[in-house]
Design a protein around this motif. Structure first.
Motif, short mmCIF file in Angstrom:
data_model
loop_
_atom_site.label_atom_id
_atom_site.label_comp_id
_atom_site.label_asym_id
_atom_site.label_seq_id
_atom_site.Cartn_x
_atom_site.Cartn_y
_atom_site.Cartn_z
N PRO A 166 0.81 -1.23 0.00
CA PRO A 166 0.00 0.00 0.00
C PRO A 166 0.84 1.27 0.00
CG PRO A 166 -0.81 -1.58 1.62
CD PRO A 166 0.51 -2.07 1.16
N LEU A 167 1.98 1.24 0.71
CA LEU A 167 2.85 2.41 0.75
C LEU A 167 3.43 2.71 -0.63
CD1 LEU A 167 4.42 4.58 2.32
CD2 LEU A 167 6.17 2.85 2.77
N VAL A 168 3.91 1.67 -1.30
CA VAL A 168 4.49 1.85 -2.63
C VAL A 168 3.43 2.36 -3.60
CG1 VAL A 168 5.48 0.64 -4.61
CG2 VAL A 168 6.30 0.13 -2.31
N THR A 169 2.23 1.82 -3.52
CA THR A 169 1.14 2.28 -4.38
C THR A 169 0.83 3.75 -4.14
OG1 THR A 169 0.15 0.06 -4.39
CG2 THR A 169 -1.27 1.90 -5.03
N ALA A 170 0.78 4.16 -2.88
CA ALA A 170 0.49 5.55 -2.55
C ALA A 170 1.59 6.48 -3.09
CB ALA A 170 0.35 5.72 -1.04
N ILE A 171 2.84 6.08 -2.91
CA ILE A 171 3.95 6.92 -3.39
C ILE A 171 3.93 7.02 -4.90
CG2 ILE A 171 6.46 7.09 -3.53
CD1 ILE A 171 6.63 5.82 -0.79
N SER A 172 3.60 5.92 -5.57
CA SER A 172 3.61 5.92 -7.04
C SER A 172 2.54 6.84 -7.61
CB SER A 172 3.40 4.50 -7.56
OG SER A 172 2.08 4.04 -7.30
N LEU A 173 1.52 7.16 -6.83
CA LEU A 173 0.44 8.02 -7.31
C LEU A 173 0.71 9.50 -7.06
CD1 LEU A 173 -2.62 5.88 -6.15
CD2 LEU A 173 -1.61 6.02 -8.44
N ILE A 174 1.77 9.82 -6.33
CA ILE A 174 2.13 11.22 -6.08
C ILE A 174 2.90 11.76 -7.28
CG2 ILE A 174 3.43 12.79 -4.61
CD1 ILE A 174 3.07 10.81 -2.33
N PRO A 175 2.48 12.86 -7.89
CA PRO A 175 3.25 13.43 -9.00
C PRO A 175 4.63 13.87 -8.51
CG PRO A 175 1.04 14.38 -8.88
CD PRO A 175 1.24 13.61 -7.62
N PRO A 176 5.70 13.28 -9.02
CA PRO A 176 7.04 13.63 -8.52
C PRO A 176 7.38 15.11 -8.65
CG PRO A 176 7.11 11.63 -9.85
CD PRO A 176 5.73 12.20 -10.01
N MET A 177 6.88 15.76 -9.70
CA MET A 177 7.20 17.17 -9.87
C MET A 177 6.58 18.02 -8.78
SD MET A 177 9.16 17.08 -12.37
CE MET A 177 9.34 18.83 -12.48
N ALA A 178 5.50 17.51 -8.17
CA ALA A 178 4.84 18.28 -7.11
C ALA A 178 5.70 18.36 -5.85
CB ALA A 178 3.48 17.68 -6.79
N ILE A 179 6.56 17.36 -5.65
CA ILE A 179 7.39 17.35 -4.44
C ILE A 179 8.82 17.81 -4.72
CG2 ILE A 179 6.01 15.51 -3.40
CD1 ILE A 179 8.22 13.55 -4.12
N LEU A 180 9.06 18.31 -5.93
CA LEU A 180 10.40 18.78 -6.26
C LEU A 180 10.88 19.87 -5.30
CD1 LEU A 180 12.86 18.64 -8.05
CD2 LEU A 180 11.72 20.16 -9.68
N PRO A 181 10.04 20.87 -4.95
CA PRO A 181 10.51 21.87 -3.97
C PRO A 181 10.86 21.24 -2.62
CG PRO A 181 8.54 22.65 -5.10
CD PRO A 181 8.70 21.21 -5.48
N ILE A 182 10.10 20.22 -2.21
CA ILE A 182 10.40 19.55 -0.94
C ILE A 182 11.76 18.87 -1.01
CG2 ILE A 182 9.64 17.75 0.66
CD1 ILE A 182 6.78 18.28 -0.26
N LEU A 183 12.07 18.26 -2.15
CA LEU A 183 13.36 17.59 -2.30
C LEU A 183 14.51 18.60 -2.20
CD1 LEU A 183 12.62 15.08 -5.21
CD2 LEU A 183 12.70 14.63 -2.76
N PHE A 184 14.33 19.77 -2.81
CA PHE A 184 15.38 20.78 -2.74
C PHE A 184 15.55 21.30 -1.31
CE2 PHE A 184 14.64 21.71 -7.46
CZ PHE A 184 15.77 20.98 -7.83
N ILE A 185 14.44 21.39 -0.58
CA ILE A 185 14.53 21.85 0.81
C ILE A 185 15.20 20.81 1.69
CG2 ILE A 185 13.16 22.44 2.85
CD1 ILE A 185 11.09 23.67 0.93
N VAL A 186 14.82 19.54 1.49
CA VAL A 186 15.34 18.46 2.35
C VAL A 186 16.77 18.09 1.98
CG1 VAL A 186 15.02 16.06 3.06
CG2 VAL A 186 13.03 17.57 2.81
N PHE A 187 17.03 17.94 0.69
CA PHE A 187 18.33 17.42 0.25
C PHE A 187 19.26 18.50 -0.30
CE2 PHE A 187 15.35 13.82 -0.35
CZ PHE A 187 15.92 12.93 0.53
N GLU B 145 17.43 19.58 -13.50
CA GLU B 145 18.56 20.38 -13.98
C GLU B 145 18.11 21.77 -14.40
OE1 GLU B 145 21.61 16.98 -15.74
OE2 GLU B 145 20.26 18.01 -17.10
N ALA B 146 16.89 21.88 -14.89
CA ALA B 146 16.40 23.19 -15.33
C ALA B 146 16.23 24.14 -14.16
CB ALA B 146 15.07 23.02 -16.07
N ILE B 147 15.93 23.58 -12.98
CA ILE B 147 15.65 24.43 -11.82
C ILE B 147 16.91 24.75 -11.02
CG2 ILE B 147 14.39 24.55 -9.63
CD1 ILE B 147 12.21 22.89 -10.94
N ALA B 148 17.75 23.74 -10.80
CA ALA B 148 18.92 23.95 -9.94
C ALA B 148 20.08 23.11 -10.43
CB ALA B 148 18.59 23.60 -8.49
#
Length: 274
Positions: A113-134, A214-217
């Motif tokens: 269920p966790l993998v299914t939920a993650i696969s349904l999240i648009p990756p581009m939507a969490i791109l700002p979160i990735l830049f903040i976290v990583f 790469e286009a963003i950062a």
């Protein structure tokens, strides 16, 4: 009467038919470019083929006056490094988790269920979160690729593992194989060629996430270069870079195909495409 669905072209005919759409696109571009340049010799939207040759020579074969680097080579190496890390880690994780989900019910119950939920999240939507976290370094770009394609690959391999004939599993257990031995000796050999197929199918998405990151950062990379010069409408640089990305993606897909055929010829024979 031979039906058209039963006719197969020769290798030469297949090659010609494969090249035909590309030749038509080139001819269409050249005609449109000549028409626009006849009206406006300074038109930047559809530059002449000679402009592409000059740009490729400048970007690929002449060192930059500012950095001394061969820009296309540096961009290519940077992008391929990120792509290889993202796809390689995704494939390894997908193999382990996908097989575990498909074979071990106590693993599948919490993880599927966790993998299914993650696969349904648009990756581009969490791109700002990735830049903040990583941060804005390489890790965030690689993580975007992993988050974008790994859950899809896990779900695919889980389904492939689930679809293996149950008789094979029962026969291995009847002969005294443990769960670990069954996975290693029976399941993994049959899943590996399907893992390569999953990688091939997700390569396009991996390139998409790489270019977006790469286009963003970024300070180098194929996506970085395209978005850097877009403000100047430099289509004589953008189009060769896009074409180069397409060539790289095609070569990678071709190499994976050849690897699969060479390493798992038995699988392709069963599929009728050896």
């Amino acid at each position: 009467m031979t039906r058209i669905i039963n006719k197969k072209p020769s290798r030469f005919v297949r090659l010609m038919l494969g090249l035909l759409p590309f030749l038509l696109l080139i001819a269409l571009y050249m005609a449109a470019s000549q028409a626009r340049l006849a009206d406006n010799p300074n038109d930047k939207l559809l530059p002449a083929m000679s402009s592409f040759v000059e740009t490729i020579n400048r970007m690929a074969f002449e060192p930059s006056k500012r950095s001394g680097e061969y820009l296309m080579l540096a961009d290519t190496l940077a992008s391929l490094t990120r792509l290889a890390l993202g796809v390689g880690i995704s494939a390894l994780v997908a193999l382990m988790v996908g097989v575990a989900n498909g074979m071990v019910p106590f693993v599948r119950a919490p993880l599927s269920p966790l993998v299914t939920a993650i696969s349904l999240i648009p990756p581009m939507a969490i791109l700002p979160i990735l830049f903040i976290v990583f941060g804005l370094g390489e890790l965030s770009k690689v993580m975007l690729i992993i988050i974008g394609i790994c859950p899809i690959m896990i779900r695919d391999l889980q389904l492939r593992t689930d679809a293996l004939p149950n008789e094979q599993i029962l026969k291995a257990q009847t002969l005294g194989a443990s769960s670990w031995q069954t996975i290693i000796a029976v399941v993994i050999p049959q899943i590996l060629p399907k893992l390569i197929e999953a990688v091939r199918l997700t390569l396009g998405s991996a390139w998409l996430f790489l270019i977006a990151a790469e286009a963003i950062a970024a300070t180098e990379g194929l996506g970085y270069r395209i978005f850097l010069i877009r403000r100047y409408l430099a289509m004589d640089v953008i189009l060769p870079y896009v074409l180069w990305i397409s060539v790289l993606a095609f070569v990678m897909d071709w190499l994976l195909r050849k690897l699969s055929v060479h390493a798992f010829s038995w699988y392709h024979k069963t599929q009728g495409d050896a």
